[in-house]
Design a protein around this motif. Structure first.
Motif, PDB file in Angstrom:
ATOM      1  N   CYS A 153      25.748  46.431  45.747  1.00  0.00           N
ATOM      2  CA  CYS A 153      26.525  46.021  44.581  1.00  0.00           C
ATOM      3  C   CYS A 153      27.833  45.382  45.027  1.00  0.00           C
ATOM      4  O   CYS A 153      28.240  45.499  46.181  1.00  0.00           O
ATOM      5  N   GLN A 154      28.479  44.700  44.086  1.00  0.00           N
ATOM      6  CA  GLN A 154      29.712  43.964  44.364  1.00  0.00           C
ATOM      7  C   GLN A 154      30.619  44.083  43.153  1.00  0.00           C
ATOM      8  O   GLN A 154      30.151  44.122  42.017  1.00  0.00           O
ATOM      9  N   LEU A 159      24.909  38.622  45.040  1.00  0.00           N
ATOM     10  CA  LEU A 159      24.877  39.329  46.331  1.00  0.00           C
ATOM     11  C   LEU A 159      24.216  38.495  47.421  1.00  0.00           C
ATOM     12  O   LEU A 159      24.381  38.780  48.606  1.00  0.00           O
ATOM     13  N   TYR A 219      36.698  42.404  51.046  1.00  0.00           N
ATOM     14  CA  TYR A 219      36.744  41.019  51.491  1.00  0.00           C
ATOM     15  C   TYR A 219      37.889  40.235  50.846  1.00  0.00           C
ATOM     16  O   TYR A 219      38.293  40.512  49.712  1.00  0.00           O
ATOM     17  N   TYR A 270      37.525  41.222  46.544  1.00  0.00           N
ATOM     18  CA  TYR A 270      36.303  41.869  46.070  1.00  0.00           C
ATOM     19  C   TYR A 270      35.769  42.793  47.147  1.00  0.00           C
ATOM     20  O   TYR A 270      36.211  42.792  48.288  1.00  0.00           O
ATOM     21  N   PRO A 272      29.432  36.411  52.251  1.00  0.00           N
ATOM     22  CA  PRO A 272      30.728  37.029  51.987  1.00  0.00           C
ATOM     23  C   PRO A 272      31.866  36.251  52.654  1.00  0.00           C
ATOM     24  O   PRO A 272      31.641  35.461  53.559  1.00  0.00           O
ATOM     25  N   ASP A 320      23.383  44.737  51.080  1.00  0.00           N
ATOM     26  CA  ASP A 320      24.353  44.845  49.998  1.00  0.00           C
ATOM     27  C   ASP A 320      23.658  45.349  48.741  1.00  0.00           C
ATOM     28  O   ASP A 320      22.613  44.827  48.339  1.00  0.00           O
ATOM     29  N   ARG A 354      31.995  44.959  48.480  1.00  0.00           N
ATOM     30  CA  ARG A 354      30.550  45.180  48.402  1.00  0.00           C
ATOM     31  C   ARG A 354      30.261  46.555  48.978  1.00  0.00           C
ATOM     32  O   ARG A 354      30.900  46.971  49.941  1.00  0.00           O
ATOM     33  N   PRO A 401      34.931  35.660  45.275  1.00  0.00           N
ATOM     34  CA  PRO A 401      33.696  36.452  45.233  1.00  0.00           C
ATOM     35  C   PRO A 401      32.478  35.557  45.008  1.00  0.00           C
ATOM     36  O   PRO A 401      32.503  34.691  44.131  1.00  0.00           O
TER      37      PRO A 401
END
Length: 146
Positions: free
Chosen positions: A108-109, A42, A34, A95, A46, A106, A97, A38
Motif C-alpha cells: 500500500c501507499q 504501486l 520517499y 509519501y 518510487p 509493495d 509505501r 507519489p
C-alpha cells in the motif's frame, strides 16, 4: 447518481485483517518513506528513499471498529515500529509505501505530512544520517453509516 458505497463493520474488519495478512507476508514489513511526487499506482517507480522503518513481525496490534454512524471506521493499529537510526538521504518526505520485507512487494501507499496526511510525522524535512521514528500508526477504513 452520486456514488455512496458503504460496507458493513464485519466486512471492514475482514478487509483490514486481509490487509494485515498481506503486510505480514515474510519476516517483517517495512515502511519506506520517499521524497518526490507519489506515483499514481504501486506499479510506478518510487522516488528517492529517505528512510526505512521495520514493523513488528505482526504489523497490526489490533483491528477494531471506531466511532459510529457516518464517522464509523475500522482501525488497524500498528504494533511497535523500529526506527531508522540513520536516514538514507536528505529530502522532503512526500509519501510512504509499506512493503513485505523478504520479497519487497509493495502492499500500500499513502501521503506523508505534518497534518492532514495518511502518515503524520513531526517534520517532513529528513536529513541523511538522522533518526526517523514513528511513535504510533494506524490505518482507518471508513465504513459510513451501517
Amino acid at each position: 447518481m452520486a456514488q455512496d458505497f458503504k460496507i458493513s463493520q464485519s466486512a471492514g474488519i475482514a478487509m483490514m485483517n486481509a490487509l494485515g495478512t498481506q503486510i505480514d507476508a515474510g519476516t517483517a514489513a517495512v515502511i519506506n518513506i520517499y521524497a518526490g511526487t507519489p506515483p499514481t499506482s504501486l506499479a510506478g517507480a518510487p522516488g528517492t528513499l529517505l528512510a526505512q522503518l521495520t514493523c513488528s513481525a505482526t504489523a497490526f496490534a489490533s483491528v477494531a471498529a471506531q466511532g459510529s454512524g457516518v464517522n464509523e471506521t475500522v482501525r488497524a493499529t500498528f504494533a511497535a515500529i523500529t526506527s531508522d537510526a540513520s536516514a538514507d538521504a536528505t529530502g522532503m518526505a512526500a509519501y510512504f509505501r509499506i512493503a513485505t520485507q523478504n520479497a519487497g512487494t509493495d502492499v500500500c501507499q499513502g501521503t506523508v505530512g505534518t497534518t492532514a496526511a495518511d502518515l503524520i510525522l513531526n517534520t517532513v524535512s529528513i536529513s541523511a544520517g538522522s533518526q526517523v521514528s514513528i511513535t504510533s500508526a494506524y490505518i482507518d477504513l471508513p465504513l459510513g453509516s451501517t
